[in-house]
Write a protein that holds these residues in place. Sequence first.
Motif, PDB file in Angstrom:
ATOM      1  N   SER A 232      51.732 -39.804 -14.884  1.00  0.00           N
ATOM      2  CA  SER A 232      53.221 -39.356 -15.117  1.00  0.00           C
ATOM      3  C   SER A 232      53.253 -38.232 -15.931  1.00  0.00           C
ATOM      4  O   SER A 232      54.472 -37.528 -15.994  1.00  0.00           O
ATOM      5  CB  SER A 232      53.807 -40.669 -15.487  1.00  0.00           C
ATOM      6  OG  SER A 232      53.303 -40.985 -16.868  1.00  0.00           O
TER       7      SER A 232
ATOM      8  N   ARG B 260      51.667 -35.619 -16.107  1.00  0.00           N
ATOM      9  CA  ARG B 260      51.574 -34.391 -15.562  1.00  0.00           C
ATOM     10  C   ARG B 260      53.039 -34.218 -14.523  1.00  0.00           C
ATOM     11  O   ARG B 260      53.337 -32.936 -14.495  1.00  0.00           O
ATOM     12  CB  ARG B 260      50.357 -34.640 -14.250  1.00  0.00           C
ATOM     13  CG  ARG B 260      50.056 -33.335 -13.492  1.00  0.00           C
ATOM     14  CD  ARG B 260      48.723 -33.563 -12.717  1.00  0.00           C
ATOM     15  NE  ARG B 260      49.003 -34.668 -11.894  1.00  0.00           N
ATOM     16  CZ  ARG B 260      48.114 -35.835 -11.465  1.00  0.00           C
ATOM     17  NH1 ARG B 260      47.584 -36.198 -12.300  1.00  0.00           N
ATOM     18  NH2 ARG B 260      48.679 -36.444 -10.461  1.00  0.00           N
ATOM     19  N   ALA B 261      53.578 -35.209 -13.932  1.00  0.00           N
ATOM     20  CA  ALA B 261      54.824 -34.733 -13.340  1.00  0.00           C
ATOM     21  C   ALA B 261      55.800 -34.614 -14.502  1.00  0.00           C
ATOM     22  O   ALA B 261      56.679 -33.438 -14.254  1.00  0.00           O
ATOM     23  CB  ALA B 261      55.285 -36.095 -12.845  1.00  0.00           C
TER      24      ALA B 261
ATOM     25  N   LYS C  63      57.744 -30.544 -14.582  1.00  0.00           N
ATOM     26  CA  LYS C  63      59.121 -30.675 -14.446  1.00  0.00           C
ATOM     27  C   LYS C  63      59.690 -29.801 -15.642  1.00  0.00           C
ATOM     28  O   LYS C  63      60.610 -28.775 -15.195  1.00  0.00           O
ATOM     29  CB  LYS C  63      59.915 -32.024 -14.681  1.00  0.00           C
ATOM     30  CG  LYS C  63      61.273 -31.938 -14.000  1.00  0.00           C
ATOM     31  CD  LYS C  63      61.833 -33.241 -14.196  1.00  0.00           C
ATOM     32  CE  LYS C  63      63.218 -33.343 -13.975  1.00  0.00           C
ATOM     33  NZ  LYS C  63      63.824 -34.670 -14.162  1.00  0.00           N
TER      34      LYS C  63
ATOM     35  N   GLN D  27      59.264 -26.150 -14.925  1.00  0.00           N
ATOM     36  CA  GLN D  27      60.201 -25.552 -13.964  1.00  0.00           C
ATOM     37  C   GLN D  27      61.420 -25.221 -14.360  1.00  0.00           C
ATOM     38  O   GLN D  27      62.034 -24.156 -14.117  1.00  0.00           O
ATOM     39  CB  GLN D  27      60.292 -26.442 -12.688  1.00  0.00           C
ATOM     40  CG  GLN D  27      59.070 -26.544 -11.839  1.00  0.00           C
ATOM     41  CD  GLN D  27      59.038 -27.565 -10.866  1.00  0.00           C
ATOM     42  OE1 GLN D  27      59.967 -28.410 -10.822  1.00  0.00           O
ATOM     43  NE2 GLN D  27      57.936 -27.981 -10.409  1.00  0.00           N
TER      44      GLN D  27
END
Lengths: 426, 194
Positions: free
Chosen positions: B183, B185-186, B190, B193
Amino acid sequence: MSDRLPGFSTLAVHAGAQPDPTTGARATPIYQTTSFVFNDADHAASLFGLQAFGNIYTRIGNPTNAVLEERVAALEGGTAALAVASGHAAQVVVLQQLLQPGDEFIAARKLYGGSINQFTHAFKSFGWNVVWADPDDIASFERAVTPRTKAIFIESIANPAGSITDIEAISSVARKAGVPLIVDNTLASPYLIRPIDHGADIVVHSLTKFLGGHGNSLGGIIVDAGTFDWSTGGKYPMLSEPRPEYHGIRLQETFGNFAFAIACRVLGLRDLGPALSPFNAFMILTGIETLPLRMQKHCDNARAVAEFLAGHPAVASVSYAGLPSDKYNQLARKYAPKGAGAVFTFSLKGGYDAGVNLVSKLQLFSHLANVGDTRSLVIHPASTTHSQLDDAAKVKSGAGPDVVRLSIGIEDKEDLIADLEQALGA
Amino acid sequence: MNHDAYPDNYIRGILNSVKSIAMVGASPVNVRPSYFAFKYLAQRGYDMIPINPGHVGKELLGKPFVASLRDIGRPVDMIDIFRNSSHIMPVVEEALTLDPLPKVIWMQLGARDDAAAEKAEAAGIKVVMNRCPKIEYGRLSSEISWMGVNSRTLSSKRAPAPTQGMRLSLNRMSVGGGDTAASDRAAKNKSEQS
């Protein structure tokens, strides 16, 4: 208070469970109740508005089921889980969060026959269109991706032949396509394979099989890996947009890396209704405590039986990824080093009639439509679990007319081999 | 501090030691995450101070809104920032002008500003990013388990039956440190970005 990492067997016994605060009961109590009282009107409003942690109604959550949910989430390495009435219910609830009418999902062609039927027929009436791909040909998944693709669905160890799926390769396709990878981990159980470690975003199980393990209780579960960002591009409005069901809450924004499990609970289970009985949750939890012991014995027995069959003159071929000669053996060594599972198929030189004859002569193996029981089981997929597929689809899914499927139990392997020997012999 | 994964002991130490929390961006709208967190933390016994210049003169659950950190007029242990990553730096800079300094600056789920964190840490302030104190309190006490969430803690002790407004023990055995690697990593992808 050290941050030490407990092992898998410790989690299988302890995760999610603690002594009951009210009575001190050490085994998880069966909270066989439909509903739970509120402290006052504000508490009720907080619970209904998802502002507080707590229990409302067993169709939304139940304390016995919650222990099961945390236990499986811990074993799979996920952030949260939701238990439902069956593996099939888990699949409906997962896809309801992801697909709108007219959307597509890609599924591996090698699946449990019941899933193939569910995807092909039942889901078609919801406007959810399945596109099939070949798990032995990763490029076939890439070719199947369209702008309407919302998910990819595979089995880690595939029914009926026990073939091993290259989860990491298909996970790369899913990542590139910007869709979550759903892995049905029923036949492996997290003891053999943890799909989240290999890139799965959602894991589903039929708890009825190895996790419950005793062939006595139906159940299903959805595990959220917490890995997928649902907010990009408005592709997943159930997660990213304000929900009118909850006065405009955005679930991902509010619940972060376990928002998918919450969506399955408050938009799926609440509104579709396939709740798990707390009694079944209790039975399955008891089964999970011995999962590591049982699973190893299942695998060791399965390998011994597969070796025996491979050497038998009446047997044409054995599909068991644990055999060094099997085409899936390399993948089995990578993904399931402790054992290649306990469900596999073999074919008889005598074809369909020999299969029927074998099933009728077996004394210990039970002829029934389930797998993952303590007892050893046998079935002829072409006439049962896969009977609704046409002949070509039967062969493609590994369930041709000459194929017999075994689910090896935890009996003494010598007795299983002796039973097969007498049934094959005459 | 490695802001990709926090050891449970770090989070536990913060939630066990802070008493007052100023929430920047607290909303009176009862479906906003900040409202959820404010109400929950107040119920668990924290001295909550809502900061939102747009609502001065009104109250949030009986606590008067304050326009800015400087206007609190008394020492505060922790600042919980409910703003997007791009609005973090000015809040941290304002926090650094307080005397005494806060002990902790906490940025909510989805919010991360590594430069601001570095500044605060250089001043001796503990920083948490991209987490929710309500979720972490619920997790470490295992209260969040009612929702099927993996608390990543174990305990063989009998806990007192929870009642409204009581503090819960956070001293359970941790199954793993910080958040799951996956999680994190996610979350990191984000924030890179945005």
